[in-house]
Design a protein around this motif. Sequence first.
Motif, PDB file in Angstrom:
ATOM      1  N   ASP A  70      15.232   0.380  -2.918  1.00  0.00           N
ATOM      2  CA  ASP A  70      15.133  -0.894  -2.207  1.00  0.00           C
ATOM      3  C   ASP A  70      15.543  -0.749  -0.747  1.00  0.00           C
ATOM      4  OD1 ASP A  70      14.244  -2.187  -4.448  1.00  0.00           O
ATOM      5  OD2 ASP A  70      16.265  -2.743  -5.119  1.00  0.00           O
ATOM      6  N   SER A  71      16.475   0.158  -0.493  1.00  0.00           N
ATOM      7  CA  SER A  71      16.892   0.410   0.892  1.00  0.00           C
ATOM      8  C   SER A  71      17.408   1.837   0.984  1.00  0.00           C
ATOM      9  CB  SER A  71      17.988  -0.568   1.333  1.00  0.00           C
ATOM     10  OG  SER A  71      19.154  -0.382   0.553  1.00  0.00           O
ATOM     11  N   TYR A  72      17.383   2.342   2.190  1.00  0.00           N
ATOM     12  CA  TYR A  72      17.899   3.694   2.419  1.00  0.00           C
ATOM     13  C   TYR A  72      18.850   3.611   3.604  1.00  0.00           C
ATOM     14  CZ  TYR A  72      18.057   8.729   2.592  1.00  0.00           C
ATOM     15  OH  TYR A  72      18.489  10.024   2.554  1.00  0.00           O
ATOM     16  N   PRO A  73      20.100   3.230   3.376  1.00  0.00           N
ATOM     17  CA  PRO A  73      21.045   2.926   4.467  1.00  0.00           C
ATOM     18  C   PRO A  73      21.182   4.079   5.445  1.00  0.00           C
ATOM     19  CG  PRO A  73      21.954   2.334   2.310  1.00  0.00           C
ATOM     20  CD  PRO A  73      20.707   3.129   2.054  1.00  0.00           C
ATOM     21  N   GLY A  74      21.164   3.725   6.726  1.00  0.00           N
ATOM     22  CA  GLY A  74      21.423   4.699   7.775  1.00  0.00           C
ATOM     23  C   GLY A  74      20.274   5.625   8.085  1.00  0.00           C
ATOM     24  N   GLU A  75      19.183   5.548   7.352  1.00  0.00           N
ATOM     25  CA  GLU A  75      18.088   6.477   7.595  1.00  0.00           C
ATOM     26  C   GLU A  75      16.795   5.759   7.957  1.00  0.00           C
ATOM     27  OE1 GLU A  75      17.955   9.621   7.833  1.00  0.00           O
ATOM     28  OE2 GLU A  75      19.939  10.240   7.169  1.00  0.00           O
ATOM     29  N   ILE A  76      16.315   4.910   7.070  1.00  0.00           N
ATOM     30  CA  ILE A  76      15.019   4.299   7.289  1.00  0.00           C
ATOM     31  C   ILE A  76      14.940   2.985   6.518  1.00  0.00           C
ATOM     32  CG2 ILE A  76      14.005   5.643   5.384  1.00  0.00           C
ATOM     33  CD1 ILE A  76      11.386   5.704   6.959  1.00  0.00           C
ATOM     34  N   PRO A  77      14.447   1.921   7.123  1.00  0.00           N
ATOM     35  CA  PRO A  77      14.328   0.639   6.411  1.00  0.00           C
ATOM     36  C   PRO A  77      13.421   0.768   5.192  1.00  0.00           C
ATOM     37  CG  PRO A  77      14.020   0.353   8.781  1.00  0.00           C
ATOM     38  CD  PRO A  77      14.025   1.828   8.526  1.00  0.00           C
ATOM     39  N   SER A  78      13.730  -0.008   4.167  1.00  0.00           N
ATOM     40  CA  SER A  78      12.951   0.093   2.931  1.00  0.00           C
ATOM     41  C   SER A  78      11.487  -0.218   3.173  1.00  0.00           C
ATOM     42  CB  SER A  78      13.534  -0.839   1.866  1.00  0.00           C
ATOM     43  OG  SER A  78      13.526  -2.188   2.325  1.00  0.00           O
ATOM     44  N   GLY A  79      11.205  -1.178   4.072  1.00  0.00           N
ATOM     45  CA  GLY A  79       9.805  -1.502   4.354  1.00  0.00           C
ATOM     46  C   GLY A  79       9.068  -0.320   4.961  1.00  0.00           C
ATOM     47  N   THR A  80       9.712   0.366   5.910  1.00  0.00           N
ATOM     48  CA  THR A  80       9.109   1.553   6.522  1.00  0.00           C
ATOM     49  C   THR A  80       8.935   2.653   5.492  1.00  0.00           C
ATOM     50  OG1 THR A  80      10.188   0.998   8.614  1.00  0.00           O
ATOM     51  CG2 THR A  80       9.348   3.231   8.391  1.00  0.00           C
ATOM     52  N   LEU A  81       9.892   2.748   4.600  1.00  0.00           N
ATOM     53  CA  LEU A  81       9.825   3.765   3.554  1.00  0.00           C
ATOM     54  C   LEU A  81       8.640   3.529   2.634  1.00  0.00           C
ATOM     55  CD1 LEU A  81      11.263   6.254   2.478  1.00  0.00           C
ATOM     56  CD2 LEU A  81      12.689   4.764   1.093  1.00  0.00           C
ATOM     57  N   ARG A  82       8.383   2.281   2.311  1.00  0.00           N
ATOM     58  CA  ARG A  82       7.246   1.977   1.439  1.00  0.00           C
ATOM     59  C   ARG A  82       5.918   2.278   2.147  1.00  0.00           C
ATOM     60  NH1 ARG A  82       9.001  -0.799  -2.988  1.00  0.00           N
ATOM     61  NH2 ARG A  82      11.133  -1.616  -2.846  1.00  0.00           N
ATOM     62  N   ILE A  83       5.874   2.024   3.457  1.00  0.00           N
ATOM     63  CA  ILE A  83       4.667   2.353   4.220  1.00  0.00           C
ATOM     64  C   ILE A  83       4.441   3.858   4.210  1.00  0.00           C
ATOM     65  CG2 ILE A  83       3.666   2.378   6.540  1.00  0.00           C
ATOM     66  CD1 ILE A  83       5.080  -0.301   7.023  1.00  0.00           C
ATOM     67  N   LEU A  84       5.535   4.620   4.354  1.00  0.00           N
ATOM     68  CA  LEU A  84       5.418   6.074   4.325  1.00  0.00           C
ATOM     69  C   LEU A  84       4.931   6.539   2.952  1.00  0.00           C
ATOM     70  CD1 LEU A  84       5.807   8.869   5.521  1.00  0.00           C
ATOM     71  CD2 LEU A  84       8.219   8.759   4.881  1.00  0.00           C
ATOM     72  N   GLU A  85       5.440   5.936   1.885  1.00  0.00           N
ATOM     73  CA  GLU A  85       5.002   6.339   0.548  1.00  0.00           C
ATOM     74  C   GLU A  85       3.508   6.081   0.375  1.00  0.00           C
ATOM     75  OE1 GLU A  85       5.837   5.446  -4.170  1.00  0.00           O
ATOM     76  OE2 GLU A  85       5.933   3.878  -2.659  1.00  0.00           O
ATOM     77  N   ALA A  86       3.045   4.927   0.864  1.00  0.00           N
ATOM     78  CA  ALA A  86       1.616   4.614   0.749  1.00  0.00           C
ATOM     79  C   ALA A  86       0.785   5.631   1.532  1.00  0.00           C
ATOM     80  CB  ALA A  86       1.365   3.196   1.253  1.00  0.00           C
ATOM     81  N   TRP A  87       1.295   6.040   2.705  1.00  0.00           N
ATOM     82  CA  TRP A  87       0.565   7.025   3.506  1.00  0.00           C
ATOM     83  C   TRP A  87       0.523   8.361   2.779  1.00  0.00           C
ATOM     84  CZ3 TRP A  87       2.048  11.680   5.736  1.00  0.00           C
ATOM     85  CH2 TRP A  87       1.140  12.215   6.662  1.00  0.00           C
ATOM     86  N   VAL A  88       1.649   8.739   2.157  1.00  0.00           N
ATOM     87  CA  VAL A  88       1.706   9.989   1.409  1.00  0.00           C
ATOM     88  C   VAL A  88       0.663  10.005   0.304  1.00  0.00           C
ATOM     89  CG1 VAL A  88       3.106  11.308  -0.233  1.00  0.00           C
ATOM     90  CG2 VAL A  88       4.105  10.549   1.939  1.00  0.00           C
ATOM     91  N   ARG A  89       0.604   8.916  -0.454  1.00  0.00           N
ATOM     92  CA  ARG A  89      -0.347   8.870  -1.565  1.00  0.00           C
ATOM     93  C   ARG A  89      -1.794   8.926  -1.066  1.00  0.00           C
ATOM     94  NH1 ARG A  89       2.455   8.212  -6.001  1.00  0.00           N
ATOM     95  NH2 ARG A  89       4.485   7.178  -5.948  1.00  0.00           N
ATOM     96  N   GLN A  90      -2.025   8.311   0.086  1.00  0.00           N
ATOM     97  CA  GLN A  90      -3.372   8.358   0.664  1.00  0.00           C
ATOM     98  C   GLN A  90      -3.734   9.789   1.047  1.00  0.00           C
ATOM     99  OE1 GLN A  90      -3.804   6.056   4.229  1.00  0.00           O
ATOM    100  NE2 GLN A  90      -5.999   6.422   4.394  1.00  0.00           N
ATOM    101  N   GLN A  91      -2.749  10.527   1.591  1.00  0.00           N
ATOM    102  CA  GLN A  91      -3.020  11.917   1.971  1.00  0.00           C
ATOM    103  C   GLN A  91      -3.340  12.779   0.750  1.00  0.00           C
ATOM    104  OE1 GLN A  91      -3.348  12.389   5.255  1.00  0.00           O
ATOM    105  NE2 GLN A  91      -2.787  10.223   5.239  1.00  0.00           N
ATOM    106  N   LEU A  92      -2.690  12.472  -0.371  1.00  0.00           N
ATOM    107  CA  LEU A  92      -2.936  13.250  -1.579  1.00  0.00           C
ATOM    108  C   LEU A  92      -4.360  13.054  -2.086  1.00  0.00           C
ATOM    109  CD1 LEU A  92       0.426  12.690  -3.455  1.00  0.00           C
ATOM    110  CD2 LEU A  92      -0.365  14.789  -2.392  1.00  0.00           C
ATOM    111  N   ARG A  93      -4.915  11.905  -1.775  1.00  0.00           N
ATOM    112  CA  ARG A  93      -6.296  11.647  -2.197  1.00  0.00           C
ATOM    113  C   ARG A  93      -7.305  12.140  -1.171  1.00  0.00           C
ATOM    114  NH1 ARG A  93      -3.783   6.628  -3.608  1.00  0.00           N
ATOM    115  NH2 ARG A  93      -4.552   5.722  -1.668  1.00  0.00           N
ATOM    116  N   SER A  94      -6.806  12.536  -0.004  1.00  0.00           N
ATOM    117  CA  SER A  94      -7.696  12.946   1.075  1.00  0.00           C
ATOM    118  C   SER A  94      -8.003  14.429   0.973  1.00  0.00           C
ATOM    119  CB  SER A  94      -7.059  12.629   2.428  1.00  0.00           C
ATOM    120  OG  SER A  94      -7.815  13.168   3.485  1.00  0.00           O
TER     121      SER A  94
END
Length: 491
Positions: A70-94
């Motif tokens: 839900d959150s990653y204190p001191g490193e990256i906001p949870s919303g940004t983290l979810r965007i990164l995860e979505a990008w990662v999954r997209q790359q795996l399909r690319s």
Amino acid sequence: MLTISVKNFGPIAEGSVDLKPLTIFVGPSNTGKSYMATAVYSVIGRISHVGRIREERNFFPSSFRIDVPDSYPGEIPSGTLRILEAWVRQQLRSSTKPSDQTMTSLPEEVRLWLEEATGQRLSDFQREVVDRLRQFHGEETEFANRAGRTSDFQLKIRQGTPKLNLEILLPYSNGRQPEFDISQAVVPNVPPNLPPAFCGEDRERWTWPHILDYMVNSASDSLIGKLPDRSYYLPAARSGIAQGHKVLSAALVNQSSFVGLQELHLPTLPRISIEFLSHLIGLDRRRPRGTVGISDDDFEKAIAYIEADVLQGKIIFDESAGLPFPDIAYETDSGKFTLNQTSSMVSELAPLILFLKYLVRPGDLLILEEPESHLHPAAQRQLARGIVRLVNADVKVLITTHSDIIISQINNLLALNQASPELIAEGGFEPEDFLQEDQVGAYLFRHNQELHGSEVVPLEIDPDTGIDEDEFADVFEALYNESIALQRDRS
């Protein structure tokens, strides 16, 4: 190319140097050559903490599973983290591999976070450089008060491509924010088989902290990837330290700390000498270069040349039965001798040979103060040639010198590019003896009364005549004029 500039640093009022494959400092004593050398050493020594990625690695395993917190204190906001995860999954399909893409391909939120995290890492690096300078020269009031006020101290680090501008002021909080450009950094490659410490027994289940840290390392590495990997400093006092290393080693082993030095009633060693001694004592004699998978023919040939043509023997560790600690020895066809049984030239060059054999690797920076110490002029010529061979084997070398012989020999090697094949063959020169003009940077440190300190002046390097030697020429002219005056006075 990295440029390091200082202002109000010890005796130096102001000056800049460009770090070249071969960088040379000349000038009178007490003008700041060693101070500038320690600045270079501090910067390169801490730059590896910013981030290094060398191995080719795959970004993601074939099956990628990760829980987004839900959150990653001191490193990256949870919303940004979810965007990164979505990008990662997209790359795996690319069909395009992530390693083929630059940071600009990342979602904007992720890229902005990555830039912020990289900036913080560079800020930490700036603070670490100041800490290193304190270790070598004392508190700020000691290393920044000889040409002005402490607040006038300044150290700048600049690089054109990729852009990197850092400015360190005192107090440290007055420094400006780092300026850099990671837009062309490649999306990081993360190893497919992480150890359990990172991801548990399931090696396809990754933790976000490791992935995020690896991304910051990749962005940072894009800024420093062309800089030396490691740096080593051989101070002018290396000969005496090397001769006493066995006694010092015993004290350290017995006390497990440098308390042993105090009990021997030895004077406190400067920090730069302590680090040199630490490297010397800590050499892994059981793992010579050939056993660790590192081999570079040009580098090995350069070391062999210095031993054969300058030392005319080999530097080894004597581990004979009955010795409580291995001794540094000089081995020739005539036998094996400890350093206290050899000439001062041997004890002076022994640490250099040991560093080259057991520590230094191509890509590293070697700082060598006064390489001419205790060397006959003929040996100085040969050592200058050995230094050039190290440079051509991709070792970055910085020397401080008072020797016109070393400078003259380097000039001759610069002039080889204009020499005839017949002259090259007659002189026995090899391809590794050739030195290009753009490989060399030379700087004169000289007193400047108007600046209330010394200044650093870049010396012109002519492809035909080499490094401008006016400083030495002035000394020789004064000596000649004095000799003529004495002869006339006698007649």
